[in-house]
Design a protein around this motif. Structure first.
Motif, PDB file in Angstrom:
ATOM      1  N   SER A   1      29.939 -26.159 -22.661  1.00  0.00           N
ATOM      2  CA  SER A   1      30.734 -26.775 -21.608  1.00  0.00           C
ATOM      3  C   SER A   1      32.208 -26.406 -21.783  1.00  0.00           C
ATOM      4  O   SER A   1      32.655 -26.154 -22.907  1.00  0.00           O
ATOM      5  CB  SER A   1      30.569 -28.299 -21.691  1.00  0.00           C
TER       6      SER A   1
ATOM      7  N   GLN B   1      37.971 -28.504 -21.240  1.00  0.00           N
ATOM      8  CA  GLN B   1      38.507 -29.416 -20.228  1.00  0.00           C
ATOM      9  C   GLN B   1      37.655 -29.236 -18.980  1.00  0.00           C
ATOM     10  O   GLN B   1      37.664 -28.160 -18.371  1.00  0.00           O
ATOM     11  CB  GLN B   1      39.970 -29.104 -19.933  1.00  0.00           C
ATOM     12  N   LEU B   2      36.925 -30.260 -18.608  1.00  0.00           N
ATOM     13  CA  LEU B   2      35.961 -30.139 -17.514  1.00  0.00           C
ATOM     14  C   LEU B   2      36.580 -29.683 -16.205  1.00  0.00           C
ATOM     15  O   LEU B   2      35.925 -29.014 -15.406  1.00  0.00           O
ATOM     16  CB  LEU B   2      35.233 -31.466 -17.317  1.00  0.00           C
ATOM     17  N   ASP B   3      37.843 -30.000 -15.988  1.00  0.00           N
ATOM     18  CA  ASP B   3      38.496 -29.605 -14.738  1.00  0.00           C
ATOM     19  C   ASP B   3      39.090 -28.195 -14.805  1.00  0.00           C
ATOM     20  O   ASP B   3      39.726 -27.741 -13.864  1.00  0.00           O
ATOM     21  CB  ASP B   3      39.577 -30.622 -14.364  1.00  0.00           C
ATOM     22  N   ASN B   4      38.860 -27.485 -15.927  1.00  0.00           N
ATOM     23  CA  ASN B   4      39.401 -26.142 -16.087  1.00  0.00           C
ATOM     24  C   ASN B   4      38.322 -25.192 -16.620  1.00  0.00           C
ATOM     25  O   ASN B   4      38.327 -24.835 -17.798  1.00  0.00           O
ATOM     26  CB  ASN B   4      40.603 -26.158 -17.035  1.00  0.00           C
ATOM     27  N   PRO B   5      37.410 -24.739 -15.752  1.00  0.00           N
ATOM     28  CA  PRO B   5      36.349 -23.852 -16.215  1.00  0.00           C
ATOM     29  C   PRO B   5      36.836 -22.469 -16.642  1.00  0.00           C
ATOM     30  O   PRO B   5      36.093 -21.708 -17.249  1.00  0.00           O
ATOM     31  CB  PRO B   5      35.402 -23.755 -15.018  1.00  0.00           C
TER      32      PRO B   5
ATOM     33  N   GLU C   1      31.179 -19.085 -16.490  1.00  0.00           N
ATOM     34  CA  GLU C   1      29.967 -19.896 -16.400  1.00  0.00           C
ATOM     35  C   GLU C   1      28.699 -19.081 -16.689  1.00  0.00           C
ATOM     36  O   GLU C   1      27.775 -19.557 -17.352  1.00  0.00           O
ATOM     37  CB  GLU C   1      29.867 -20.555 -15.033  1.00  0.00           C
TER      38      GLU C   1
ATOM     39  N   TRP D   1      35.742 -22.641 -23.700  1.00  0.00           N
ATOM     40  CA  TRP D   1      34.422 -23.261 -23.661  1.00  0.00           C
ATOM     41  C   TRP D   1      34.015 -23.557 -25.085  1.00  0.00           C
ATOM     42  O   TRP D   1      34.347 -22.813 -26.017  1.00  0.00           O
ATOM     43  CB  TRP D   1      33.402 -22.332 -23.008  1.00  0.00           C
TER      44      TRP D   1
END
Length: 75
Positions: free
Chosen positions: A23, A26-30, A3, A34
């Motif tokens: 971003s 996959q939003l549930d896998n930071p 991040e 990206w």
């Protein structure tokens, strides 16, 4: 990319005047891949990562010196 690195990339894009939202793919896998998207809405966003890379690569080629000399220094 984590991040913090994504925030640095987003800041760099803004400084260069390049649109895009950084971003996770996959939003549930930071911890995964990206990408750069055209909007923040996951339902309608389009991946523009390759376009952004091309713009940055073009600017990098153009960023070199336009005049001057290279003087070798004897050893």
């Amino acid at each position: 990319m984590d991040e913090n690195e994504a925030q640095q990339l987003a800041s760099t894009l803004r400084r260069l005047g390049i649109r895009g939202i950084v971003s996770p793919e996959q939003l549930d896998n930071p911890d995964g891949q990206w990408r750069v998207y055209d909007s923040a809405d996951p339902a309608t966003r389009q991946d523009i990562t390759d376009e952004v890379r091309a713009v940055i690569a073009g600017r990098s080629r153009d960023a070199g010196p336009t005049r001057g000399f290279v003087v070798p220094v004897p050893r």
